[in-house]
Motif scaffolding. Structure first.
Motif: not given
Length: 568
Positions: A308-312, A316-322, A348-352
Motif C-alpha cells: 500500500e505504501l509503495f503504491r501510494a 498507473e503510468d508511474e507504477m509501470m515504471l516503478a 513488466k520489465s523493471n525487475f532486478s
C-alpha cells in the motif's frame, strides 16, 4: 505458621529446609528455589524484595563489577535520577517505547522511570564537556531500572524492576571511541572471569539502543532464550541475529518459499525478500545484503501495508515504471515453489535480482559466513551483559559537542555498557544449581563457610572462633530442632561452598564437605605434601549433595579450608 523476618535473618532459611530436599528441589524452578531458600520474595509479577541472603550475593556481584570498572575500566561512579523528563526522550525518538513506565507530576509534566540512561547521561556530560581536553571520559552507575514488561518471566531474568550496572564513554574521535569499546570489552572479560562461571562473548545486534557494533555476554544453558553460534575453524562467535551462514550446498531447497516485502530508504523501490518457508528471515543480513538501503522502520509492517505504501501517490503510468528488487536467498533454486507476485499487472520489465545472499537465521552444521570454511555449532544461552559502540546516535540529537584542537565543533563519540546485576543472581543460580539445590561459585556465595553440628557446644564455638578470626565469612546453623543431616542438607541447598562438620565422635578431627566446583588443582599437591602430617584424608565422591568429603585435624582446619577456597 510463617516465620518473621527476624527469624529469617537469624536462622537464614532453616525453617523450610525439610520441604526442599530430594524431589522438591528437583521440581522447583530456580526462581521458586531462591524464594524458598530465603534469598528473595516476589511481591508481584516481575517485582521482588531482596532478603538478607540474596542481598549478600547481590552485593558481592556489585562489588566485583565496581572494582573492575574502576581499576580496569578507568570509570568514575555517578548516580543519576531515575525520573527522566519526556523532552530528552522526544529528542531521541524513544518516548513512544511501549515498555516505558510513564507518569506526570503535580504540574502535569511528563516523566518516565528510566530503563536505561543514554538520554540522561548524554545531557549531563554534554553540559560539562566543552573541549577535547575534557575527553576521554567514562562514567558508570549501579542502580535500579524499570521496564514495563508485558509478560515478566524467568523470575530475576526478566523483571519489571531490576538492578543494572550501566556505563557510558565519551571520546573525541571514532578511532578513540573504538579503542575504548575494545578496552571495556576486556574489562567485561575480567568481570565475568571474577564471577567464576564459564561464559562466552558474542557479536550481536545493537537493537533499539543503536550503534555500529555490540557484543553480548552469555551463560550457555539449554533453557536460555538466546542462541549463540560458533565456528569450528575461525572461532568467530555471534548471536544468531548477527550470524551469517551459507548452506553446505547452494540452491538445494525446492520446497515452499516465503516472501516479505520491504522498501528502499527513499521508498521508490519495492524489495521482495524470498527465503525457504522453514527458515526465519534475518533482518540484519537483509540490511547487509542491501548495503543498508532498506527502510528499517517497516521491519514489522505487514506485506499488505508495505504494498500500500509503495503504491501510494503513484499513477498507473508511474507504477509501470516503478522498480522492484528481488532478493533470493542462496538456498533457493528455479524449482522452488514461489508465491504469486501481486503487482504483475503493473510491473513488466523493471525487475532486478540479487541471488547470492544468505538472509535467514543460521543453523548448526552450515558454513560460517565469516570464513566460509568452518561449520557452525549452536548453543542456547542466557544474556547477562551487553556493550555498544554508539557513535553519535545520542550526542547529536542531544547536542553534546566539544571544541577540537582546530577550534571546530564536533559531537562526542559514545559507547554504552550494561550488565544486569540482579539478572546475574538469577542466571548464576540457574546455570550452576543441581539436584541438591544452589551451588554458588565462591566469589558470589552469601557465605564462604558453614558450620554444622548436632548440638551447639564448646566445640562449635572453638571452630567458629578459629574460622571467624581468620576473616572468613562463616554461617553457623543454630536450628535446635534440626538434626545434623538436615543441617548439612541446608548448607548444601543454600549453595555455601564449604561445609565444616563438627562432632564429638570425630574430635579432634573435623570433617569438611566441598559444595562449590573446584577450578584449581592446588589441593592435590598440598594433600600429597601434607596429608599425613595434617591427618588429612579425602573421599572425592561423597554422596551427600555431590560434595567431596575431607577430614583433617582441627589445628590444620584453616590450612585445608584455605587451600580449598583458593582452588574455587
Amino acid at each position: 505458621m510463617r516465620p518473621c523476618l527476624k527469624t529469617i535473618v537469624r536462622n537464614v532459611h532453616v525453617y523450610q529446609t525439610k520441604s526442599l530436599t530430594g524431589d522438591a528441589v528437583k521440581a522447583s524452578s530456580t526462581h521458586n528455589l531462591l524464594q524458598s531458600l530465603g534469598y528473595i520474595k516476589q511481591t508481584q509479577s516481575g517485582l521482588v524484595h531482596w532478603l538478607p541472603l540474596g542481598l549478600r550475593t547481590l552485593n558481592k556481584i556489585t562489588n566485583i563489577i565496581k572494582h573492575r570498572m574502576e581499576t580496569d575500566g578507568k570509570a568514575e561512579e555517578v548516580s543519576l535520577s531515575l525520573l527522566s523528563p519526556k523532552s530528552l526522550w522526544v529528542h531521541t525518538n524513544r518516548w513512544d517505547n511501549g515498555e516505558l513506565f510513564k507518569l506526570k507530576d503535580s504540574k502535569g509534566s511528563d516523566y518516565c522511570l528510566a530503563p536505561t540512561c543514554e538520554e540522561e547521561i548524554t545531557s549531563l556530560i554534554g553540559s560539562y564537556v566543552t573541549s577535547y581536553k575534557d575527553l576521554p571520559m567514562t562514567v558508570y552507575q549501579v542502580g535500579r531500572k524499570y521496564r514495563d514488561e508485558k509478560r515478566p518471566r524467568g523470575g530475576l531474568l526478566r523483571g519489571r524492576e531490576f538492578l543494572m550496572k550501566d556505563a557510558y564513554s565519551f571520546d573525541a574521535s571514532k578511532e578513540e571511541a573504538v579503542r575504548t569499546f575494545e578496552s571495556m570489552n576486556h574489562t567485561y572479560d575480567l568481570i565475568f572471569k571474577d564471577l567464576g562461571v564459564p561464559f562466552v562473548s558474542a557479536w550481536a545486534d545493537s537493537g533499539d539502543i543503536g550503534g555500529d557494533m555490540s557484543k553480548e555476554y552469555h551463560y550457555t544453558h539449554e533453557s536460555g532464550e538466546d542462541t549463540v553460534m560458533a565456528c569450528d575453524s575461525c572461532g568467530h562467535i555471534s548471536n544468531v541475529e548477527k550470524c551469517s551462514s551459507f548452506p553446505v550446498e547452494d540452491n538445494q531447497y525446492s520446497g515452499d518459499v516465503s516472501v516479505r516485502y520491504a522498501l528502499s530508504e527513499d521508498r521508490d523501490t519495492l524489495v521482495c525478500l524470498y527465503y525457504p518457508q522453514n527458515r526465519v528471515l534475518n533482518w540484519n543480513l537483509v540490511k547487509a545484503a542491501l548495503d543498508g538501503d532498506v527502510d528499517s522502520s517497516l521491519r514489522d509492517t505487514s506485506n499488505e501495508k508495505v504494498l500500500e505504501l509503495f503504491r501510494a501517490n503513484k499513477s498507473e503510468d508511474e507504477m509501470m515504471l516503478a522498480s522492484v528488487l528481488r532478493v533470493m536467498d542462496c538456498r533457493l533454486n528455479s524449482r522452488s515453489n514461489y508465491p504469486d507476485f501481486p503487482l504483475n499487472q503493473y510491473l513488466k520489465s523493471n525487475f532486478s535480482q540479487l541471488s547470492d545472499a544468505s538472509i535467514v537465521d543460521a543453523e548448526a552444521g552450515e558454513l560460517c559466513g565469516s570464513c566460509e570454511e568452518g561449520h557452525l555449532s549452536s548453543k542456547r544461552s542466557i544474556e547477562v551483559g551487553h556493550t555498544f559502540f554508539l557513535g553519535q546516535k545520542y550526542s547529536e540529537p542531544l547536542n553534546a559537542k566539544f571544541s577540537t584542537r582546530e577550534n571546530t565543533e564536533e559531537y562526542c563519540e559514545m559507547g554504552c555498557y550494561g550488565i544486569g546485576v540482579s539478572r546475574l543472581v538469577g542466571a548464576i543460580a540457574h546455570v550452576t544449581r543441581d539436584d541438591a539445590g544452589l551451588r554458588w561459585p565462591r566469589a558470589v556465595a552469601p557465605y564462604e563457610i558453614s558450620i554444622c553440628a548436632a548440638k551447639q557446644d564448646e566445640l562449635v564455638a572453638e571452630v567458629e572462633g578459629l574460622l571467624s578470626s581468620w576473616g572468613r565469612e562463616v554461617w553457623v546453623n543454630r536450628d535446635e530442632k534440626a538434626g545434623l543431616g538436615r543441617k548439612i542438607a541446608a548448607s548444601h541447598s543454600l549453595g555455601i561452598p564449604v561445609c565444616v562438620i563438627v562432632g564429638k565422635k570425630s574430635w579432634p578431627c573435623v570433617e569438611i564437605e566441598v559444595r562449590a566446583p573446584l577450578v584449581g588443582e592446588r589441593w592435590r599437591a598440598e594433600l600429597a605434601q601434607h596429608g599425613e602430617a595434617w591427618g588429612w584424608t579425602v573421599q572425592e565422591s561423597a554422596p551427600v549433595g555431590g560434595a567431596a568429603h575431607h577430614r583433617v585435624r582441627k589445628e590444620h582446619l584453616k590450612d585445608v579450608v584455605g587451600v580449598i577456597l583458593t582452588d574455587m
